[in-house]
Design an enzyme around this catalytic site. Structure first.
Site, mmCIF file in Angstrom:
data_model
loop_
_atom_site.group_PDB
_atom_site.id
_atom_site.type_symbol
_atom_site.label_atom_id
_atom_site.label_comp_id
_atom_site.label_asym_id
_atom_site.label_seq_id
_atom_site.Cartn_x
_atom_site.Cartn_y
_atom_site.Cartn_z
ATOM 1 N N GLY A 98 0.826 -1.204 0.000
ATOM 2 C CA GLY A 98 0.000 0.000 0.000
ATOM 3 C C GLY A 98 0.860 1.254 0.000
ATOM 4 N N ASP A 156 -5.657 0.563 4.698
ATOM 5 C CA ASP A 156 -4.850 0.942 3.534
ATOM 6 C C ASP A 156 -5.464 2.108 2.757
ATOM 7 O OD1 ASP A 156 -2.905 -0.868 3.974
ATOM 8 O OD2 ASP A 156 -3.700 -2.381 2.594
ATOM 9 N N LYS A 159 19.851 -12.472 -0.235
ATOM 10 C CA LYS A 159 19.472 -13.579 -1.096
ATOM 11 C C LYS A 159 18.392 -13.143 -2.099
ATOM 12 C CE LYS A 159 21.395 -16.828 -0.497
ATOM 13 N NZ LYS A 159 22.805 -17.123 -0.920
ATOM 14 N N THR A 160 18.632 -13.440 -3.349
ATOM 15 C CA THR A 160 17.713 -12.992 -4.400
ATOM 16 C C THR A 160 16.767 -14.101 -4.881
ATOM 17 O OG1 THR A 160 19.231 -13.553 -6.193
ATOM 18 C CG2 THR A 160 19.434 -11.346 -5.265
ATOM 19 N N LYS A 161 17.005 -15.321 -4.438
ATOM 20 C CA LYS A 161 16.204 -16.447 -4.963
ATOM 21 C C LYS A 161 14.697 -16.278 -4.721
ATOM 22 C CE LYS A 161 17.900 -20.219 -6.068
ATOM 23 N NZ LYS A 161 18.713 -20.346 -7.268
ATOM 24 N N GLY A 171 -15.010 4.745 20.402
ATOM 25 C CA GLY A 171 -15.005 3.406 20.979
ATOM 26 C C GLY A 171 -16.415 2.856 21.056
ATOM 27 N N CYS A 195 -16.191 11.369 18.732
ATOM 28 C CA CYS A 195 -17.289 10.404 18.706
ATOM 29 C C CYS A 195 -17.669 9.972 20.122
ATOM 30 C CB CYS A 195 -16.929 9.230 17.799
ATOM 31 S SG CYS A 195 -18.389 8.463 17.075
ATOM 32 N N GLU A 206 -26.410 3.125 25.420
ATOM 33 C CA GLU A 206 -25.466 2.072 25.036
ATOM 34 C C GLU A 206 -24.923 1.377 26.295
ATOM 35 O OE1 GLU A 206 -22.107 3.434 22.675
ATOM 36 O OE2 GLU A 206 -21.361 1.393 22.360
ATOM 37 N N ARG A 266 -23.630 4.963 16.374
ATOM 38 C CA ARG A 266 -25.033 4.600 16.409
ATOM 39 C C ARG A 266 -25.811 5.579 17.287
ATOM 40 N NH1 ARG A 266 -23.929 -0.675 17.368
ATOM 41 N NH2 ARG A 266 -24.175 -1.191 15.170
ATOM 42 N N HIS A 287 -15.499 11.659 13.150
ATOM 43 C CA HIS A 287 -14.098 11.218 13.214
ATOM 44 C C HIS A 287 -13.233 12.112 12.321
ATOM 45 C CE1 HIS A 287 -14.551 7.415 15.434
ATOM 46 N NE2 HIS A 287 -15.756 7.402 14.900
ATOM 47 N N GLU A 312 -10.192 12.489 12.266
ATOM 48 C CA GLU A 312 -8.902 11.879 11.905
ATOM 49 C C GLU A 312 -8.896 11.295 10.496
ATOM 50 O OE1 GLU A 312 -11.040 10.746 14.139
ATOM 51 O OE2 GLU A 312 -10.958 8.575 14.411
HETATM 52 N N1 GLN Z 1 -20.308 3.689 20.657
HETATM 53 C C1 GLN Z 1 -20.705 5.006 20.260
HETATM 54 C C2 GLN Z 1 -21.859 4.991 19.271
HETATM 55 O O1 GLN Z 1 -22.117 3.978 18.675
HETATM 56 C C3 GLN Z 1 -19.538 5.772 19.689
HETATM 57 C C4 GLN Z 1 -18.964 5.148 18.457
HETATM 58 C C5 GLN Z 1 -17.642 5.726 18.085
HETATM 59 O O2 GLN Z 1 -16.947 6.307 18.912
HETATM 60 N N2 GLN Z 1 -17.215 5.532 16.869
HETATM 61 O O3 GLN Z 1 -22.515 5.978 19.078
#
Ligand code: GLN
Length: 522
Positions: free
Chosen positions: A18, A71, A185-187, A347, A374, A398, A453, A498, A500
């Protein structure tokens, strides 16, 4: 019509196909060519969304809400391209399409076969229009894998269909170093190239992964056995940072080899963007320590994009970001004694959530720069509702059924006992004027990617804001809180999305850049 570069790998897996493929893209871009990238994974899972992050690292999410392996994140970061569900295609998805077509009767009673029906389907995905000069296709797995063979057959046919001169086959192999005899080694490389040739594919360029540069004699020997000029045998040196790889290839004139192959002018490229990163890596700069309060630290690459985004923000702020992993499951405020900023990432599930709530509370009460992503935003709201607003049993459904549900499944999602479907992919967010969010983004509306969710329940807005936590980002329909912040705090910001996933090493991401800036000034 674009030109195609196919990247395959041999000898062993995990050689960094990648990154090599992305580096080829970077070299092309540095000469002004546009590139698109696609990844084909021969395994039988229909999409990577159901694959365990324990095996595959983080689940990456594209703008169009497709869950892919990490990736695709490399490609988007390295090349600034925006990928979609058409750019991450598994064997399972190909067979799924073919079998569904068979059930619908699309094949009009013909005998459905690997060739041409499966190969045609693969070629259809490879050839989907992109309006770029180049399409780089990575073929996952290792040459010789049973399920990969049909993909090799398809790329062989594809090259024949569009003309061999419009296609370049690049193959990545390994040259092991034997300590006792002091030899490379190139083999294994010879065997791997031969394996490819058994499928009718002659490699045009080899990337040989090795701990040191190959000598010209070694390159000539590999070239002779593998039927290609020694100049096209390139060393893929082990480096300590992936951003150095395009420079390793640039020094070995990899662009010129591509130019020669495709009949393009051998012009010089502008590698200054990548050279800046190389210089940053060795610059003597102050260290900024970010405490990441999470729980997936034992899984390699579980926080890949997050770590990348922090690294990128360090480049923008001229500091070296050190990530301190703080285990949420036994969170102790003392863990934060030496950090400059606290970040609570995303999470799922209740494990470690109390520690995350405590960490958000600690950042809030100690005026430590805080960023929530999140779940990180949800725990910041829970802490605030419990400890500032005074709703002792505020929680997310949750984690608790008997609570004041400040975080809940909202009507935009399917309901169901275990929760509805995930909100996935890019959604717009309106930013409130005069807020930190507005200063951070410098925009009135942004678009960020989601994978969750549960949502903060908008009905607590007035209560929250009266006590000093404001909703600074909202879905355009005004129903879903997307960002929160505490204006009286030095720097306290969180997003339901997110960020990131949209950071890159050349500009970073506004939210991470501002967070690291605040932490560095602490
Ligand atoms: N568990 C939380 C939700 O489902 C947060 C999910 C997350 O942080 N990506 O809303």
């Amino acid at each position: 019509m674009p030109r195609y570069i196919f990247v395959t790998g041999g000898v062993v897996s995990s050689l960094g196909k990648g990154v090599s493929a992305a580096s080829l893209g970077a070299l092309l871009q540095s000469r002004g060519y546009s590139v698109h990238v696609r990844k084909f994974d021969p395994y039988l899972n229909v999409d990577p969304g159901t694959m365990s992050p324990l095996q595959h690292g983080e689940v990456y999410v594209t703008n169009d809400g497709f869950e892919t392996d990490l990736d695709l994140g490399y490609y988007e970061r390295f090349l600034g391209v925006k990928l979609s569900r058409n750019d991450s295609v598994s064997g399972g998805r190909i067979y799924w399409d073919v079998l569904n077509a068979e059930r619908r009767g699309d094949y009009l009673g013909a005998t459905v076969q690997m060739i041409p029906h499966v190969t045609n389907k693969i070629k259809e995905y490879i050839g989907r229009p992109t309006d770029t000069d180049f399409v780089i296709c990575e073929i996952g797995g290792t040459v010789g894998d049973i399920e990969g063979t049909i993909f090799l057959e398809s790329i062989r046919q594809f090259a024949n269909d569009i003309g061999r001169k419009n296609v370049m086959f690049v193959h990545l192999t390994l040259a092991p170093y034997l300590e006792q005899s002091g030899e490379l080694k190139t083999k294994p490389t010879q065997m791997s190239v031969r394996r490819l040739l058994e499928n009718g594919i002659q490699a045009d360029m080899l990337f040989v992964r090795s701990p040191r540069m190959l000598t010209n004699d070694e390159r000539a020997k590999i070239g002779m056995f593998c039927n290609l000029p020694a100049t096209n045998v390139i060393t893929s040196m082990d480096v300590d940072n992936i951003y150095k790889i395009p420079l390793v290839y640039e020094e070995q004139k990899v662009f010129d080899i591509m130019a020669m192959h495709f009949g393009l002018p051998a012009i010089a490229g502008d590698m200054s963007k990548i050279k800046r990163i190389e210089k940053y890596l060795t610059d003597d700069l102050p260290i900024c320590t970010i405490g990441v309060v999470g729980k997936y630290f034992d899984v390699p690459d579980a926080y890949k994009s997050l770590n990348e985004a922090l690294f990128h923000a360090g480049i923008q702020n001229n500091v070296h970001v050190k990530v301190k992993k703080i285990n949420a499951e036994n969170f102790n405020p003392d863990d934060c004694a030496d950090v400059d900023g606290i970040l609570v990432p995303g999470g799922f599930g209740s494990r470690g959530v109390d520690g995350k709530i405590a960490a958000a509370g600690f950042a809030r009460t100690h005026n430590i720069p805080f960023m929530g992503i999140c779940l990180g935003m949800q725990v910041a709201v829970i802490d605030f509702m419990r400890n500032v607003v005074g709703i002792a049993d505020a929680d997310s459904t949750e984690f608790s059924k008997n609570c004041t549900p400040v975080i809940n499944i909202m009507s935009n999602c399917d309901t169901g006992d275990m929760g509805g479907t995930l909100r996935l992919g890019a959604y717009p967010c309106d930013i409130k004027s005069g807020t930190l969010a507005e200063r951070v983004y410098g925009a009135k509306q942004i678009s960020e990617r989601h994978r969750h969710r549960y949502e903060v329940d908008i009905k607590y807005k007035d209560e929250m804001e009266k006590h000093g936590m404001i909703i600074s980002g909202l879905s355009p329909d005004g129903k879903l809180p997307e960002m929160v912040e505490i204006p009286s705090h030095k720097f306290f910001i969180a997003g339901q999305f997110h960020p990131e996933f949209q950071s890159n090493p050349f500009t970073g991401h506004p939210m991470f850049n501002a967070f690291v800036a605040a932490a560095a000034n602490k």
